[in-house]
Motif scaffolding. Sequence first.
Motif, PDB file in Angstrom:
ATOM      1  N   LEU A 851      53.534 -67.292 -72.386  1.00 48.94           N
ATOM      2  CA  LEU A 851      54.588 -68.450 -73.853  1.00 48.94           C
ATOM      3  C   LEU A 851      53.744 -69.145 -74.533  1.00 48.94           C
ATOM      4  N   GLY A 852      52.895 -68.809 -74.854  1.00 50.08           N
ATOM      5  CA  GLY A 852      52.074 -69.525 -76.393  1.00 50.08           C
ATOM      6  C   GLY A 852      50.826 -69.838 -76.039  1.00 50.08           C
ATOM      7  N   SER A 853      50.027 -70.551 -77.286  1.00 49.54           N
ATOM      8  CA  SER A 853      48.720 -71.023 -76.700  1.00 49.54           C
ATOM      9  C   SER A 853      48.844 -72.576 -76.691  1.00 49.54           C
ATOM     10  N   VAL A 854      47.920 -72.777 -76.649  1.00 45.81           N
ATOM     11  CA  VAL A 854      48.194 -74.442 -76.278  1.00 45.81           C
ATOM     12  C   VAL A 854      47.392 -75.180 -77.350  1.00 45.81           C
ATOM     13  N   LEU A 855      46.497 -74.758 -78.046  1.00 49.88           N
ATOM     14  CA  LEU A 855      45.957 -74.870 -79.066  1.00 49.88           C
ATOM     15  C   LEU A 855      46.727 -75.027 -80.290  1.00 49.88           C
ATOM     16  N   PRO A 856      46.403 -76.558 -81.256  1.00 56.50           N
ATOM     17  CA  PRO A 856      47.395 -76.526 -82.349  1.00 56.50           C
ATOM     18  C   PRO A 856      46.800 -75.306 -83.994  1.00 56.50           C
ATOM     19  N   LYS A 857      47.341 -75.561 -84.255  1.00 55.10           N
ATOM     20  CA  LYS A 857      47.815 -75.094 -85.680  1.00 55.10           C
ATOM     21  C   LYS A 857      46.859 -75.056 -87.110  1.00 55.10           C
ATOM     22  N   GLY A 858      46.734 -76.885 -86.774  1.00 54.89           N
ATOM     23  CA  GLY A 858      47.126 -77.392 -88.129  1.00 54.89           C
ATOM     24  C   GLY A 858      47.199 -79.133 -87.731  1.00 54.89           C
ATOM     25  N   ASN A 859      46.203 -80.330 -87.997  1.00 51.75           N
ATOM     26  CA  ASN A 859      46.957 -81.219 -88.382  1.00 51.75           C
ATOM     27  C   ASN A 859      46.429 -81.902 -89.168  1.00 51.75           C
ATOM     28  N   PHE A 881      50.283 -79.673 -85.625  1.00 51.66           N
ATOM     29  CA  PHE A 881      51.629 -78.817 -85.981  1.00 51.66           C
ATOM     30  C   PHE A 881      51.281 -77.149 -84.790  1.00 51.66           C
ATOM     31  N   GLY A 882      51.964 -76.631 -84.340  1.00 52.22           N
ATOM     32  CA  GLY A 882      52.071 -75.536 -84.001  1.00 52.22           C
ATOM     33  C   GLY A 882      51.463 -75.866 -82.064  1.00 52.22           C
ATOM     34  N   GLY A 883      51.211 -74.940 -82.060  1.00 48.14           N
ATOM     35  CA  GLY A 883      50.600 -74.361 -79.923  1.00 48.14           C
ATOM     36  C   GLY A 883      52.039 -75.259 -78.828  1.00 48.14           C
ATOM     37  N   VAL A 884      52.267 -74.973 -78.119  1.00 46.38           N
ATOM     38  CA  VAL A 884      52.734 -75.415 -76.923  1.00 46.38           C
ATOM     39  C   VAL A 884      52.332 -75.913 -75.754  1.00 46.38           C
ATOM     40  N   VAL A 885      53.252 -76.532 -74.853  1.00 45.31           N
ATOM     41  CA  VAL A 885      53.251 -77.333 -73.704  1.00 45.31           C
ATOM     42  C   VAL A 885      53.560 -77.106 -72.486  1.00 45.31           C
ATOM     43  N   TYR A 886      53.435 -77.630 -71.408  1.00 48.76           N
ATOM     44  CA  TYR A 886      54.296 -76.950 -70.400  1.00 48.76           C
ATOM     45  C   TYR A 886      53.979 -78.514 -69.630  1.00 48.76           C
ATOM     46  N   SER A 887      55.700 -78.470 -68.988  1.00 45.04           N
ATOM     47  CA  SER A 887      56.037 -79.662 -68.475  1.00 45.04           C
ATOM     48  C   SER A 887      56.476 -79.721 -67.091  1.00 45.04           C
ATOM     49  N   VAL A 934      60.057 -72.268 -62.765  1.00 44.28           N
ATOM     50  CA  VAL A 934      59.987 -70.807 -63.990  1.00 44.28           C
ATOM     51  C   VAL A 934      59.448 -70.798 -65.453  1.00 44.28           C
ATOM     52  N   PRO A 935      58.228 -71.353 -65.792  1.00 46.46           N
ATOM     53  CA  PRO A 935      57.251 -71.598 -66.461  1.00 46.46           C
ATOM     54  C   PRO A 935      58.545 -71.516 -67.742  1.00 46.46           C
ATOM     55  N   GLN A 936      58.556 -70.470 -68.238  1.00 50.05           N
ATOM     56  CA  GLN A 936      58.896 -70.417 -69.662  1.00 50.05           C
ATOM     57  C   GLN A 936      60.674 -70.882 -69.976  1.00 50.05           C
ATOM     58  N   TYR A 937      61.317 -71.377 -69.367  1.00 48.73           N
ATOM     59  CA  TYR A 937      62.405 -73.145 -69.074  1.00 48.73           C
ATOM     60  C   TYR A 937      61.872 -74.196 -69.093  1.00 48.73           C
ATOM     61  N   TYR A 938      61.058 -74.642 -69.255  1.00 48.81           N
ATOM     62  CA  TYR A 938      59.860 -75.779 -69.473  1.00 48.81           C
ATOM     63  C   TYR A 938      58.346 -76.448 -70.168  1.00 48.81           C
ATOM     64  N   THR A 939      58.181 -74.736 -71.109  1.00 42.72           N
ATOM     65  CA  THR A 939      57.371 -74.924 -72.215  1.00 42.72           C
ATOM     66  C   THR A 939      58.249 -74.939 -73.547  1.00 42.72           C
ATOM     67  N   TYR A 940      57.851 -76.004 -74.088  1.00 40.52           N
ATOM     68  CA  TYR A 940      57.979 -76.871 -75.862  1.00 40.52           C
ATOM     69  C   TYR A 940      57.048 -77.014 -76.958  1.00 40.52           C
ATOM     70  N   SER A 941      57.926 -76.450 -78.031  1.00 44.33           N
ATOM     71  CA  SER A 941      56.415 -76.997 -78.665  1.00 44.33           C
ATOM     72  C   SER A 941      55.547 -78.429 -78.814  1.00 44.33           C
ATOM     73  N   ALA A 942      54.736 -77.212 -78.743  1.00 40.27           N
ATOM     74  CA  ALA A 942      53.592 -79.278 -79.189  1.00 40.27           C
ATOM     75  C   ALA A 942      53.880 -80.162 -80.814  1.00 40.27           C
ATOM     76  N   THR A 943      54.322 -79.373 -81.513  1.00 40.89           N
ATOM     77  CA  THR A 943      54.207 -80.058 -83.018  1.00 40.89           C
ATOM     78  C   THR A 943      55.176 -81.541 -82.797  1.00 40.89           C
ATOM     79  N   ILE A1000      49.409 -79.439 -70.699  1.00 37.38           N
ATOM     80  CA  ILE A1000      50.049 -79.380 -69.201  1.00 37.38           C
ATOM     81  C   ILE A1000      50.212 -80.605 -68.649  1.00 37.38           C
ATOM     82  N   ASP A1001      51.133 -80.556 -68.453  1.00 40.54           N
ATOM     83  CA  ASP A1001      51.269 -81.690 -68.358  1.00 40.54           C
ATOM     84  C   ASP A1001      52.281 -81.748 -66.688  1.00 40.54           C
TER      85      ASP A1001
END
Length: 1019
Positions: A851-859, A881-887, A934-943, A1000-1001
Motif C-alpha cells: 500500500l505504501g510506506s507510512v513514513l514521510p518523505k519530507g517535512n 510530504f509523502g507517505g500513506v495512512v490507513y483508516s 480491503v485496505p486498498q480502498y481505505y489507504t490515503y496520502s498523508a501529505t 493507522i486510524d
Amino acid sequence: MLAFAANIKVTGRVIDNSGEPLIGVSILVKGTSTGTLTNLDGEFSIDVAEGDVLKFSYVGYQPQEVTVTSSSSSINITMIEDAKKLDEVVVTALGIKREQKSLSYNVQQVKGDMLTTNKDANFVNSLAGKVAGVNINASSSGTGGISKVVMRGTKSIMQSSNALYVVDGVPMRSASSEGDAGAFGSKGATEPIADLNPDDVESMSVLTGAAAAALYGSAAANGAIVITTKKGQTGKAKVTASSNLEWNRAWILPRFQSSYGAGQNSIYAFTSSYSWGARLTPYNDYGYDVADDYLQTGFVATNSVTFSSGTERNQTYASVAATNSKGIVPNERYNRYNFNYRNTSKFLNDKMTLDLNASYIYQMDRNMINQGSYMNPIVGAYLFPRGNNWDEVRAYEVYDPARKISTQNWQWGEYGLTVQNPYWVNYRNLRENSKNRYMVGAQLSYKVLPCLTLSGRVRFDDSYTKATDKRYAGTLGNLSDNSERGYYGETNYKEKQIFADFLASFNKDFSEDWNLQANFGGSINDMRYESTDIRGGIPDGSENYPGQDALLTNFFSINNISRNAPKTWNMWREQTQSIYASADLGYKRTYYLTLTGRNDWPSALAGVNSKKSSFFYPSVGISVLMTQLFEDAGLNIPSEYLSFWKIRASWASVGTAFPRYIANPRYEWVNGTWSVLTQYPVNNLLPERTKSGEVGMNFRFLKDFNFDATWYQADTYNQTFNPNVPVGKYSKIYVQTGKIRNWGMEFALGFDHTWNNFSWASNMTYSFNKNVIKELGRNAYNPVTGEKLDIDQLVMTDNQVGATRFILREGGTMGDLYSMVDLQRDHNGNIYINPEGNVSTVSVADKPIKLGSVLPKGNLAWSNSFTWKNLTASFMLSARFGGVVYSRTQAVLDYYGVSEATGQARDRGFVSINNGDGINPEQWYNLVAGGETVPQYYTYSATNLRLREATIGYKIPRKWLKGVCDIKVSLVGRNLWMIYNKAPYDPESVASAGNYFQGIDNFMMPSLRNFGFNVNFNF
C-alpha cells in the motif's frame, strides 16, 4: 604634586529597545574585576573613577562601552539585540556548555518562551515544526498524552526509535506504556516528560545526530532533547504569574451522510445497527450530528506562578502550576499540579557551588482514550443509525426494579465491535489514574584551579501510580467477565530512578592560538519497576462463578471480586555503569577537533554466561571557521555580505541496549498461567550499533540572514529480533543481524531585521529522510539447530488491524504497509463480477499488495514573528510530504452506511468500477468495508499542509501601571486551518508511540483545534 582621580558614584538604568528593564546585565570596569549587575528594574549603582570604562554585556545583546566623565553621575543604556551573535553558548551532552561556533555537529536550540507562548500540556508537542530533522506526532490520548518523537528516521526493528530526554544533565526514564494499539485496546498513555511544567523550562538543545549525543551512550542512540530548567536570578524578588485558557473542538472528523435512515436494503428498521434504510424525510429525521450532539467543547486551563530572587552568592527559584482540562467527550479529565523549588549557593570565595532542587507532581486522569473498539465511546457515537433520536441515547441507564440497580440502555446492539452506549462508556466504564511523583537532586561543583572544575550530581526520581478500572453492572459480558454485578481491576505501579555522576572539566588557553576543553567522568543509572495487577468480575452466583457466593453489586474493591481473578506481579531492575571522556581542541579560534569516548557496562550483560560485559562508543568531529580563515589569510570579506561561515564533519558509533532477559531468560506469565518454556538464552550479545556520519555548513550573511545545512547517513546493524521460526523446546529465539540505513538532509533558513519600532523574524526548516532496509537476516543462523535461516522478510503481527500488516523486506522501509486481501480479478486485472452481479474477495497472503510506506518523505515548516512597539504577532505553517495512512474507521463507517460516501453512492444509484460497470452500493460496501476490509480502498496520502499555530499579543508597559508590573495579553490558537489533506482524519496524529502503529486510524480520538488566550504578569 600628585593628582588623584575623584571617585564618582554612577547610577543608571538598562533597558531593551522596547523600553523594558533588563535584569542581570553585567556592568564591569574594564581591565578590573570590579563590577555589578542590574536589579529587577534594570537599575544599577557602582563606584568608579573618572576615565574608567564601563562595559555593559548581556546574553543575546551587543556589548556596549561607556567612558566615565566628571558629569557621568547618571548613565542610561539601551541594549541592542544581537540575534546573530557568533559566540553563543549552547548546552550540549552532559550539560557541557560550548560555543556554538566550535561544534562539529548540528545542535538546534529552542528558548523556553517559544514553548510557553502557545502552550501544550505536554510541552514537547510545542517543538513541532521548530527543529529540522525531528518528527513530532501528538498522540490521540488528548491533553497530557504521550508524544512520538523520532530524529533522523526509524532505526530499530524491535526497539523504540524515540528520542531520549535529558533534564539538567540527567537522562529521564521513558514511558512504561506507549498506549494501546491494535483492534481492541483503547487506553491512552502519558509519559514522564509530560509531567514537567513548561514555565520551568529555560531552554532546550536538540541533539539530532549520533555525534552530538554520543556521550549519553546507548540511551541516546536515537538522539536527545537536552532540557535546561530555570534558576533563581540575582536581584530583587521577581514574581511572574501566567494564566492560559484554551477551548478545543474536534478537528478533521469523518464526513457523515444524513439522507438515509436506519435499516437495510432501503427498508427502515428502528433498532437496526445499519443505516442502509429508506431515504429520510423531515418527519422521521431527528437530525443527529455527532459534532453537535455528542462531542463537546473541551478546555485546558493552565495557571502558573514563579518566584525568583537572590544575591550574588545565593539564588532561589520556586514555582507552582496547575493544569486542568475537560476533554471533548463527556467525563474525560486530566489534572496536574506541579511544585518546584531550586536553590543555588556559592561558598569558599565562590569556588564551590551547591545546586539543590526538589519537585512534586500530582497527576490524575480519567478516561484517557486513544483508539480501538473496546470501551471507546466514539465508536457508538459515529455508528449511531441516522435519523434516530439521540435523546434516547442520552438516557444511558434505566432502573431495573427487580435488581434494584440502573443498567445500560442501548437498543442497537454491539455492531460486532463490542459497542455500548457512548454515555455508559463515559460514566460507567471508568478508567482512572492517579500518580504521585517526587524528584530530588543535588549538584556540587568545586573550582580547584581557574582551569579545572570538579562536580558531582545525584538525582532521585520516584513515582507511584494507582490505576483503577471500574465497569458497572450492565456492561457487556465479554467486558465484565460475564458478571451481572460488575467488574473491577486495580494496578499499582512503582517506578524509581537513581542517577549519580561525576565530572572533571578542564578548560585552558595554552597560548593565543591553542585552547583545550576536556572532560572526564562516570555515571550510574539505576532503574527499578514494579507493578501488581488484579482484575476480575464480581461474583454473581451464576454458573460463571462456580462455588462462589454473590457479592456486592458495583462495589469496587479487590476484596469484592472473584477469588479466581488473575493476579500479576511484574518487577525488573536495570543498571548501567559508565565512564566517558571528551576533548575539544581549538587552534587559532579557527580549527576545532572534538573527540569523545564512552564505555557502558549494562546489567543486561551481567549474566554469568555472557561473553561480553561492556561496549564502547567513540566519536570524532572537526569544524573550520572559513571566515576566520579568510581573515587570517588577508582576504577581508565585508561582514555585511558574509559574517560567518563554518564547515563541519563528524562521525560516531553509538548503540541501543537490547531487551531485558535475553541473556538470562525467565518463565513468562501467559493468559493466567506460567509458561513451561523459556526463550533460548543468547550469551554472545552485541549492542545494536549505529554508525553515523554527517557534514554540514553554517552561514550568516547579508546582515540579517542565516542558513544551516546538514547531510547525514546512519547505518544501524546487529538488530535484535525474533525471526518467528520453530525452536523446539524453547518458546522463541532472538537473532542479531540485519542493517537499517537512514540518510537525509536538514536545512534551516532564518531572517531577522529591525526597522525602527518594527521587527520581523522568519525561519524555515526543511528535512527529508530516506529509510531503507539493507539487510534482514540472509546470514543468520538458528542457534538451536545451527541451520541457516535466510530471513528475507518479517511480518510484524503485533497490533495488526484488519487485513493490514507491516512487512519488512530488504530494499523496503521500516514503514511499509501491505494488504493481505484483494478483490477477485479477471485476467485483465479488472474486478471480476460473477453472473449474479456479485464481486468477492480473495486472500493474497502469499503475495501481499504493498500500500505504501507510512513514513514521510519530507517535512517543511515556516514560522514568522512580527513586533511593532508593544504589539506582537506570529504564525507557523507546516507541511508533511509523502507517505500513506490507513483508516479502518472510514471502512467501518462505510460498512454500516453512515458515511458521506455511502450516501452519495445511493444518490447516484451505484458504485462505478472497472471504468463503467456499476454495482449496488450496499453490496459493494458490505464487501470492501466488511470483515477485515480491503485496505486498498481505505489507504490515503498523508501529505498535508496546515496553519499549525498563530498568536497575537500586546504588552502593557510597566510604566503605564505605575511600575507595579507589566502585563502581556495574547490570543493563541493551534491547528487552526487544514489547508490541504486527503485523509479522513489528521494524518499526523498517532495512537501509540510504538514503531508499528503509525499511520493507522482505528477509531482514533480526533485531533484538536485550540483557541484561547494567555495573560502574563511580571512583577
